[in-house]
Design a protein around this motif. Sequence first.
Motif, PDB file in Angstrom:
ATOM      1  N   UNK A   1       0.852  -1.191   0.000  1.00  0.00           N
ATOM      2  CA  UNK A   1       0.000   0.000   0.000  1.00  0.00           C
ATOM      3  C   UNK A   1       0.886   1.238   0.000  1.00  0.00           C
ATOM      4  N   UNK A   2       0.607   2.142  -0.931  1.00  0.00           N
ATOM      5  CA  UNK A   2       1.311   3.418  -0.958  1.00  0.00           C
ATOM      6  C   UNK A   2       0.278   4.513  -1.178  1.00  0.00           C
ATOM      7  N   UNK A   3       0.083   5.337  -0.167  1.00  0.00           N
ATOM      8  CA  UNK A   3      -0.874   6.441  -0.259  1.00  0.00           C
ATOM      9  C   UNK A   3      -0.098   7.753  -0.295  1.00  0.00           C
ATOM     10  N   UNK A   4      -0.356   8.532  -1.337  1.00  0.00           N
ATOM     11  CA  UNK A   4       0.390   9.757  -1.579  1.00  0.00           C
ATOM     12  C   UNK A   4      -0.529  10.961  -1.674  1.00  0.00           C
ATOM     13  N   UNK A   5      -0.105  12.067  -1.095  1.00  0.00           N
ATOM     14  CA  UNK A   5      -0.802  13.338  -1.270  1.00  0.00           C
ATOM     15  C   UNK A   5      -0.022  14.157  -2.295  1.00  0.00           C
ATOM     16  N   UNK A   6      -0.705  14.588  -3.355  1.00  0.00           N
ATOM     17  CA  UNK A   6      -0.112  15.487  -4.335  1.00  0.00           C
ATOM     18  C   UNK A   6      -0.608  16.894  -4.020  1.00  0.00           C
ATOM     19  N   UNK A   7       0.297  17.760  -3.618  1.00  0.00           N
ATOM     20  CA  UNK A   7      -0.061  19.107  -3.178  1.00  0.00           C
ATOM     21  C   UNK A   7       0.329  20.108  -4.265  1.00  0.00           C
ATOM     22  N   UNK A   8      -0.679  20.664  -4.912  1.00  0.00           N
ATOM     23  CA  UNK A   8      -0.462  21.609  -6.004  1.00  0.00           C
ATOM     24  C   UNK A   8      -0.538  23.038  -5.475  1.00  0.00           C
ATOM     25  N   UNK A   9       0.489  23.815  -5.734  1.00  0.00           N
ATOM     26  CA  UNK A   9       0.524  25.216  -5.304  1.00  0.00           C
ATOM     27  C   UNK A   9       0.428  26.134  -6.524  1.00  0.00           C
ATOM     28  N   UNK A  10      -0.528  27.085  -6.455  1.00  0.00           N
ATOM     29  CA  UNK A  10      -0.695  28.052  -7.533  1.00  0.00           C
ATOM     30  C   UNK A  10      -0.564  29.466  -6.996  1.00  0.00           C
ATOM     31  N   UNK A  11      -1.331  30.376  -7.572  1.00  0.00           N
ATOM     32  CA  UNK A  11      -1.348  31.754  -7.091  1.00  0.00           C
ATOM     33  C   UNK A  11      -2.784  32.259  -7.151  1.00  0.00           C
ATOM     34  N   UNK A  12      -3.321  32.647  -5.991  1.00  0.00           N
ATOM     35  CA  UNK A  12      -4.713  33.098  -5.917  1.00  0.00           C
ATOM     36  C   UNK A  12      -4.902  34.414  -6.676  1.00  0.00           C
ATOM     37  N   UNK A  13      -6.099  34.578  -7.227  1.00  0.00           N
ATOM     38  CA  UNK A  13      -6.444  35.813  -7.922  1.00  0.00           C
ATOM     39  C   UNK A  13      -7.964  35.910  -7.999  1.00  0.00           C
TER      40      UNK A  13
ATOM     41  N   UNK B   1      -4.482  36.440 -14.164  1.00  0.00           N
ATOM     42  CA  UNK B   1      -3.565  37.045 -13.184  1.00  0.00           C
ATOM     43  C   UNK B   1      -3.145  36.057 -12.079  1.00  0.00           C
ATOM     44  N   UNK B   2      -3.737  34.883 -12.091  1.00  0.00           N
ATOM     45  CA  UNK B   2      -3.395  33.876 -11.090  1.00  0.00           C
ATOM     46  C   UNK B   2      -2.836  32.620 -11.732  1.00  0.00           C
ATOM     47  N   UNK B   3      -2.533  31.631 -10.895  1.00  0.00           N
ATOM     48  CA  UNK B   3      -2.131  30.295 -11.346  1.00  0.00           C
ATOM     49  C   UNK B   3      -3.083  29.307 -10.683  1.00  0.00           C
TER      50      UNK B   3
ATOM     51  N   UNK C   1     -13.438  29.617  -2.815  1.00  0.00           N
ATOM     52  CA  UNK C   1     -14.708  30.191  -3.281  1.00  0.00           C
ATOM     53  C   UNK C   1     -14.739  30.123  -4.799  1.00  0.00           C
ATOM     54  N   UNK C   2     -15.942  30.070  -5.400  1.00  0.00           N
ATOM     55  CA  UNK C   2     -16.029  29.959  -6.867  1.00  0.00           C
ATOM     56  C   UNK C   2     -15.536  31.195  -7.600  1.00  0.00           C
ATOM     57  N   UNK C   3     -15.487  32.325  -6.910  1.00  0.00           N
ATOM     58  CA  UNK C   3     -15.038  33.554  -7.573  1.00  0.00           C
ATOM     59  C   UNK C   3     -13.566  33.873  -7.286  1.00  0.00           C
ATOM     60  N   UNK C   4     -12.811  32.827  -6.924  1.00  0.00           N
ATOM     61  CA  UNK C   4     -11.371  32.980  -6.692  1.00  0.00           C
ATOM     62  C   UNK C   4     -10.605  31.945  -7.510  1.00  0.00           C
ATOM     63  N   UNK C   5      -9.448  32.334  -8.012  1.00  0.00           N
ATOM     64  CA  UNK C   5      -8.522  31.366  -8.594  1.00  0.00           C
ATOM     65  C   UNK C   5      -7.868  30.628  -7.429  1.00  0.00           C
ATOM     66  N   UNK C   6      -7.998  29.289  -7.372  1.00  0.00           N
ATOM     67  CA  UNK C   6      -7.466  28.554  -6.217  1.00  0.00           C
ATOM     68  C   UNK C   6      -5.943  28.554  -6.177  1.00  0.00           C
ATOM     69  N   UNK C   7      -5.418  28.847  -5.001  1.00  0.00           N
ATOM     70  CA  UNK C   7      -3.975  28.876  -4.817  1.00  0.00           C
ATOM     71  C   UNK C   7      -3.411  27.554  -4.323  1.00  0.00           C
ATOM     72  N   UNK C   8      -4.301  26.614  -3.965  1.00  0.00           N
ATOM     73  CA  UNK C   8      -3.828  25.319  -3.469  1.00  0.00           C
ATOM     74  C   UNK C   8      -4.868  24.238  -3.757  1.00  0.00           C
ATOM     75  N   UNK C   9      -4.403  23.054  -4.083  1.00  0.00           N
ATOM     76  CA  UNK C   9      -5.283  21.898  -4.291  1.00  0.00           C
ATOM     77  C   UNK C   9      -4.521  20.639  -3.913  1.00  0.00           C
TER      78      UNK C   9
END
Length: 354
Positions: free
Chosen positions: A171-183, A190-192, A233-241
């Motif tokens: 068993x190998x459980x991994x978290x993939x943490x994506x970092x962007x830029x909120x906008x 203007x964001x990532x 929020x739906x009106x924000x570019x997500x900075x993390x997932x």
Amino acid sequence: MPLPILKKLISFKTENPPGDEYKVVNYVSRLFFQHKIKYRQYAKVRGRDNIIGEIGSGKPRLLIACHADTVPAGEGWKSDPFKAVVKGGRVYGRGVVDDKGPLAALLAAAIRLKNEKLKGTLVIGCFADEEMGSELGLKWLVESGKVKVDYAIMPDIGDNMKVIDIAEKGVLQLALISTGRAAHGAQPEKGVNAITNLIDVLDEIRKYSFRQKRHKLLSRSSLNIGQIEGGNAPNMVPGKAIAVLDIRYLPSQSDTGILSEIEKLISKVKSKNKTISIKIEVINQLEPTELKGKNKLIDTIQKVSRRELGFTPKCIGLDGATDAKALILKGVPAIGWSLGDHDQMHIPNESLNV
């Protein structure tokens, strides 16, 4: 006798997370006390209790171990998952097959065997945290020397006692943490976007076939994207997932090898999209395990099954993982062998033949 015990066990809500196995363990301790079965309780973390009872003395020491936690109830139930319902010769409730039905049978057997003269010691285990890797349960108890046995049976695989689990995937459980830029959501340029970047990587991983060699008892390795979250929020570019992968791998593979393959896939996607920034965290890792050669425990189970049940359980490999791993890795012969239908595990309206 097992059905009243099972109904009581089902009534204890021990979804993991958070666990709360103390609810089951307190009930089991009362049964042990009532029937004069000596026992010990351990908890690495408050509320995440384990209990070990013993009948007989001397060697060999055989552990039969069930777990008190269950997976979350989830959606789709036709009845209260924490109130046992008997209908059409079956009993319904969360954990009735995995693993409270086997636990009820084990407790009933222990009570009956209490006054028998055994050639050795029966160790009765009821453990925490099996559904999330046993870091607070059997794995911890074995590593800290609190469980010392010669053989072990894990009644946690279903298939109505017709199979014996002798090999299990890793068993190998991994978290993939994506970092962007909120906008602002109205100006996404203007964001990532951490979510869309993560989706691109997950799509590449989902289509990929990991390097592996065929195993005689185990199916090919698997990958499940089990959790995903991100955005405020739906009106924000997500900075993390974040996405969590559950990978079940073969003895021909390694956790480091799989990690390396995933890192190369991320680099491949990143070569087309320079804004991608993803970190990998290992959440859980358990090695593949397998019992090889002649084994007295397997021979005994097959002999007794032929005599008492009219069939000989065959040896198989398991796609999932049980607490047998913790013992095998310490050199203790441990197998899975259990009642119930395997396809009832982790589903809504989980049920067991009375």
